[in-house]
Design a protein around this motif. Structure first.
Motif, short mmCIF file in Angstrom:
data_model
loop_
_atom_site.label_atom_id
_atom_site.label_comp_id
_atom_site.label_asym_id
_atom_site.label_seq_id
_atom_site.Cartn_x
_atom_site.Cartn_y
_atom_site.Cartn_z
N PRO A 39 19.24 -15.16 41.66
CA PRO A 39 19.57 -15.78 43.29
C PRO A 39 19.95 -14.73 44.22
O PRO A 39 20.52 -13.69 43.73
CB PRO A 39 20.52 -16.77 42.70
CG PRO A 39 21.36 -16.34 42.03
CD PRO A 39 20.31 -15.49 40.95
N ALA B 85 22.30 -14.50 46.32
CA ALA B 85 23.61 -14.12 46.33
C ALA B 85 23.95 -12.83 45.41
O ALA B 85 24.83 -11.90 46.02
CB ALA B 85 24.59 -15.06 45.68
N VAL B 86 23.09 -12.59 44.42
CA VAL B 86 23.31 -11.39 43.65
C VAL B 86 23.00 -10.13 44.50
O VAL B 86 23.72 -9.17 44.40
CB VAL B 86 22.69 -11.49 42.45
CG1 VAL B 86 22.87 -10.11 41.65
CG2 VAL B 86 22.91 -12.57 41.45
N VAL C 98 14.18 -12.90 37.27
CA VAL C 98 14.77 -13.77 38.62
C VAL C 98 16.16 -14.12 38.78
O VAL C 98 16.83 -14.73 37.93
CB VAL C 98 13.80 -15.09 38.48
CG1 VAL C 98 14.03 -15.82 39.94
CG2 VAL C 98 12.25 -15.11 38.34
N GLY D 86 22.01 -7.61 36.43
CA GLY D 86 22.12 -8.70 35.29
C GLY D 86 23.50 -8.67 34.33
O GLY D 86 23.85 -9.49 33.63
N LYS E 79 32.13 -4.81 44.70
CA LYS E 79 31.21 -5.73 45.69
C LYS E 79 31.32 -7.22 45.13
O LYS E 79 31.06 -8.18 45.94
CB LYS E 79 29.86 -5.21 45.43
CG LYS E 79 29.56 -4.03 46.49
CD LYS E 79 29.60 -4.32 47.94
CE LYS E 79 29.51 -3.09 48.83
NZ LYS E 79 29.87 -3.35 50.22
N HIS E 80 30.77 -7.15 43.57
CA HIS E 80 30.80 -8.76 43.27
C HIS E 80 32.06 -9.36 43.26
O HIS E 80 31.82 -10.73 43.51
CB HIS E 80 30.33 -8.71 41.90
CG HIS E 80 28.62 -8.33 41.85
ND1 HIS E 80 27.76 -9.27 42.31
CD2 HIS E 80 28.07 -7.29 41.16
CE1 HIS E 80 26.44 -8.68 42.31
NE2 HIS E 80 26.57 -7.45 41.45
N HIS F 277 32.08 -10.54 46.78
CA HIS F 277 31.47 -11.65 47.20
C HIS F 277 31.44 -13.05 46.48
O HIS F 277 31.31 -14.06 46.95
CB HIS F 277 29.94 -11.32 47.31
CG HIS F 277 29.44 -10.41 48.28
ND1 HIS F 277 29.83 -9.20 48.55
CD2 HIS F 277 28.47 -10.53 49.42
CE1 HIS F 277 29.36 -8.46 49.36
NE2 HIS F 277 28.52 -9.51 50.10
N SER F 278 31.96 -12.81 45.27
CA SER F 278 32.31 -14.05 44.47
C SER F 278 33.40 -14.69 44.56
O SER F 278 33.76 -15.93 44.17
CB SER F 278 31.62 -13.99 43.10
OG SER F 278 32.73 -13.04 42.44
N LEU G 122 12.97 -10.99 42.28
CA LEU G 122 12.68 -10.37 40.79
C LEU G 122 13.64 -9.02 40.82
O LEU G 122 13.49 -8.20 41.81
CB LEU G 122 11.29 -9.91 40.53
CG LEU G 122 9.97 -10.95 40.67
CD1 LEU G 122 8.77 -10.49 40.32
CD2 LEU G 122 10.60 -11.96 39.65
N ALA H 187 25.40 -9.34 47.44
CA ALA H 187 26.74 -8.48 46.88
C ALA H 187 26.23 -7.01 46.47
O ALA H 187 26.87 -6.28 47.11
CB ALA H 187 27.17 -8.95 46.05
N VAL I 17 27.00 -8.95 37.14
CA VAL I 17 27.46 -10.07 37.42
C VAL I 17 28.03 -10.94 36.20
O VAL I 17 28.93 -12.01 36.66
CB VAL I 17 26.26 -11.13 37.98
CG1 VAL I 17 25.63 -10.47 39.40
CG2 VAL I 17 25.18 -11.32 37.02
N GLU I 18 27.69 -10.62 35.14
CA GLU I 18 28.27 -11.21 33.86
C GLU I 18 29.69 -10.61 33.48
O GLU I 18 30.20 -10.85 32.19
CB GLU I 18 27.30 -11.44 32.56
CG GLU I 18 26.05 -12.23 33.05
CD GLU I 18 25.93 -13.51 33.83
OE1 GLU I 18 27.21 -14.17 33.71
OE2 GLU I 18 24.97 -13.75 34.37
#
Lengths: 588, 588
Positions: free
Chosen positions: B66, B68-69, B64, B167, B335-336, B339-340, B160, B72, B170-171
């Protein structure tokens, strides 16, 4: 102390709050490289102990399940927490936690919502975020399942499973066939489960998405008992209900054999799994001096559970729940049988067929039809149901000559005994349908991992410098071996890479590092719990002072920092034996 | 044929549609004991090949995530299928599939919705469920992500994940630190992904919940190239875009070395992973004669992808996609980053610091303030931005004496060069920030499993009886060894149980069976793909005709049904070597 563990976890790649670049969302964590490997190892050792060694079946069910499943399981109705929203800042809170955190009242969770509302007003409790008074705010039941829609529209709601268990229960009829209808049989599942917490907190301890490892053992309640041999002598600390209620109650060390014999643990299946669990938790690094099995108090028990014990560990001054062991009777299977209309039983063959008398009816429709009209078929069905439930009613009617009385949709009908076709026949039965009972050991994987990290966190001093290390057992450490060339030159780097390839081929988890001083490389591995480090040096190449050391490497043990020379030839086997516990470092 | 596989899958515990007792829900499957073990083995071999052997990091992120991910990543906007609802029966359908299934038009998915609406009207297409005409029905974009709410209320939507990749992306900032900012580095993840299909079909091929195994390799686009050595000689069938477009185009067998050298596969990283994938698919039982690598046609490519190849397998007469291999450039990370607002780069240290000239400005606010009033700060910022982008503008102004022109919110401002504080300085730089490019091999685990089952399904005749068996490679078969006592009496059962314990201790997946004739027990193991069966008989106990056979057992190979006598003493090692391919059955 726990802050040190959480800081280490982030810095060295065990776990971080997810999507931090977007501010993160409470209750979701990502396992980094070290954490994912540790989690995998923890799951593998659980699988080995509770599925493979026990001969249980493992299944893998979806995380999204349809509404009917949770109507039957009761989660749709009762899987709730008390929710209160701040009228000022809009933040969401658990009403029972606000009461518990700010009064002397414990276990506010078990109070009715109305009473919690009153307590909030009485104690003038406020929003923890903005300080606004919460008196008068409505407390509602918030269902903790994540809801979604399957396919377009909202005709087919789905839920993220709140436990892996339901994915086993709903497939019981099929699973019983795979087990060839032989009780007892066990089914395990390791996978994600979800709990839409109102306000998650405490790092990995209260999260919205987590991993469970569950075992559902289906037993014949009248026959099956475990062989305790494998765990009879396992010792663990027990905290039974009576000790918790006594003024001077205490936690008692005892063997599984003792707690079964003296009745501390009433059900031998539960006792068996407590023994297996104690062994397993110790094997993954949980400190048995900060561990206990606590029995549920009568008030804590779910209404269907005959007995329940939790495995608990002390972390940061609190006792946290790691696993639950419940005797659930036939609750789960009977609920699904009722809701689905399918059979959730196994057919138990008798050793020899038995002859029994069975009462039957054969209603005379040519008489019932004219008499009861449209209700005749229902009356006949009611007679069939009655004769199974209460054959004596027919026996009595036969003797007295009174009619048999049945009720259909609130109306009472009287049927003369001769129109029921009542008879008693001798039938030969080859077996019977048994409704299995369920014994459920249910483990939280994330909490096990978190506890192991906390219990294995160590600080000491080596060569006058302070050192942090994780004393994780070799069987679960993310990396088993760190391989270093003394320096990346003169062929030592190449030789070290060859060693890495050999060790990986032998199935070991290996990391290579040639960056910085050897001491620093040791520290890096110590911090992530790598139990053994191997150094390739000039001696290895036959270019050192001692020609006898050619073809050997230094192996260094994490906890003791002791070192041994080991031939490269037997290195993989030595390390594998060290990892599997077939060899201790002193044996080398 | 595929029906036989699906029937076997259900009957013997590979997979069934979930929650069948409640009628099931399309697109959700539960892996039974055999399927879960097979899936676990498939995942383990993938992990070994693509994470451990390559030295990549594995992570484990939540399912799961959020909103925002996916804002982006673009999934919120564009991860849609065309949906049409039947006005009569209310069933939901993919509009493009209705067109494709009932006309000669292919690839209707790529047409605009309006055009598909017209085609439905023109061809008078009807609801596949009830036959009602669909002309005039609105076609809407249905987003394929399952949506839910995180916490109470709808303030925090969650989805989902439609792929495990996000995953990892984003990290990235954290992962780059774990990799000590050294490119290239790879990150893998095996886990659930979800796709809320409008109308799922084709068993495991189009499901709503599935397992992916993805690898994101982060490379320096200007420097990194793989060493092809490990896969240079791997042969596979290739179907490049030009062959697909040619009238007489064909699939060509070639080595990885050849397709790199002749430019068939433009990017060597992609070629490297095609080679690794071919090896891996073969190792899990995919028939390389029913396998190919197909290049995406220009029209199929995502706009950001430079090149993309799919691994495809022939199943039931269709070519199905098993995996994709895409060169994604810096699309995902940029992209990330946008957006971030966080850095998604790595700092690349130069071997030696370099001295460069850098143009800077230092706007004279005491002049700009009075001149531009409230816009002065924005004008200064625009000057700073301009000098980075286009220092020549300042150089030209210095020479010509003209003012420098900048634009702020559509207004043009002229600033005399001396008020800009323009200067050129010599600065020493120790490195630079690099935006890594992404190479993504993305595998579907369920489809790999399904294909392996289909390709390994065999029927033959043994001793005059027809037999069904799964020729699964020993390394992935759910069970490695079946152990049988000839009969469960005279101590053979006990001895067989001892053998089971020994083999399990050696890490083998073992099943015990003493029920029915030996031939029937062989058939049962054949059907689930168990490569070896061991029988304990009177000879084993020293009570047979040949005293020399004491302490030996019969080992029988699944495919050939050949048998050998093997000493119990070396049985575990022999079977382990057979499983790992270190020994063939003929070597015994």
């Amino acid at each position: 102390m726990i802050e040190d563990v959480v800081e280490l976890a982030k810095r060295r790649g065990f776990f971080v709050q997810s999507a931090g670049v977007y501010g993160g969302v409470s209750g979701f964590y990502t396992f980094g490289p070290q954490g994912a490997a540790l989690k995998q190892n923890v799951e593998d050792t659980w699988r080995d102990r509770f599925a493979i060694q026990e001969g249980n079946m493992e299944v893998d069910a979806p995380t999204v399940m349809p509404e009917a499943v949770f109507e039957a399981s009761g989660h749709l109705d009762t899987f709730d927490d008390m929710h209160v929203e701040c009228p000022e800042c809009g933040s969401n809170h658990r009403a029972d936690h606000i009461v518990e955190d700010n009064t002397d009242i414990e276990e506010a969770e078990s109070l009715p919502a109305a009473e919690v509302e009153e307590l909030i007003a009485e104690y003038e409790l406020v929003c923890p975020d903005c300080g606004t008074g919460l008196a008068g705010q409505v407390i509602d039941d918030f269902n903790l399942m994540f809801e979604t829609n399957i396919g377009p529209g909202s005709a087919s709601p789905g839920y993220l499973r709140p436990e892996t268990a339901q994915g086993i229960f709903v497939e019981f009829p099929q699973l019983a066939e795979y087990a060839r209808n032989q009780l007892p049989f066990g089914v395990t599942q390791i996978g994600r489960a979800y709990r839409n917490e109102i306000s998650p907190r405490k790092s990995l301890l209260r999260v919205r998405e987590f991993t469970q490892a569950e075992l559902e053992l289906f037993v014949d309640p009248e026959e099956d008992e475990p062989t305790l041999d494998r765990v009879r002598d396992v010792t663990a600390p027990f905290y039974p209900a009576d000790e918790q209620e006594a003024a001077d109650g205490e936690i008692r060390e005892a063997t599984i054999g003792e707690v079964v014999d003296d009745g501390t643990v009433a059900d031998p299946w539960i006792a068996y799994y407590l023994g297996a669990a104690a062994q397993w938790y110790e094997s993954i690094g949980v400190d048995m001096d900060r561990f206990r099995f606590r029995q549920h108090l009568a008030g804590e028990l779910a209404h269907y559970a005959a007995d329940c014990w939790d495995a608990e560990a002390e972390v940061d001054g609190d006792w946290i729940e790691l696993a639950g062991f419940a005797y659930r009777g036939d609750y789960d299977l009977s609920k699904h049988a009722d809701h689905s209309g399918e059979e959730f039983t196994v057919f138990k063959q008798y050793d020899d067929p038995v002859t029994v008398e069975r009462a039957t009816v054969d209603p005379d429709m040519s008489a019932l039809g004219p008499e009861f009209g449209g209700a005749a078929a229902d009356v006949a069905a009611a007679l069939e149901s009655l004769v199974e439930r209460d054959p004596d009613a027919f026996e009595a009617a036969s003797e007295s000559g009174d009619p048999v009385t049945v009720e259909v949709d609130g109306e009472t009908y009287e049927v003369p005994i001769e129109q029921t076709g009542y008879a008693v026949e001798e039938v030969t039965e080859s077996g019977e349908h048994v409704s299995p009972h369920v014994v459920e050991p249910s483990f939280g994987v994330d909490r096990a991992l978190y506890t192991a990290l906390d219990h294995c966190y160590r600080e000491d001093e080596v060569d006058g410098e302070s050192r942090t290390y994780l004393a994780l057992p070799a069987g679960v450490a993310p990396t088993t071996v760190g391989v270093f060339p003394l320096m990346d030159r003169d062929g030592m780097g190449d030789r070290a890479h060859e060693v890495v390839d050999d060790l990986r081929d032998a199935g070991l988890a290996v990391t290579y590092d040639d960056s910085g001083a050897i001491g620093r490389r040791y520290r890096r591995q110590d911090e992530v719990g790598t139990p053994f480090c191997v150094t390739v040096d000039y001696d290895t190449l036959g270019e050192g002072d001692d020609p006898e050391l050619e073809g050997t490497v230094t192996v260094r043990e994490r906890d003791s920092t002791d070192q041994r020379r080991v031939p490269v030839e037997s290195l993989a086997e030595t390390l594998r034996n060290l990892r599997d516990g077939a060899l201790t470092f002193d044996d080398i």
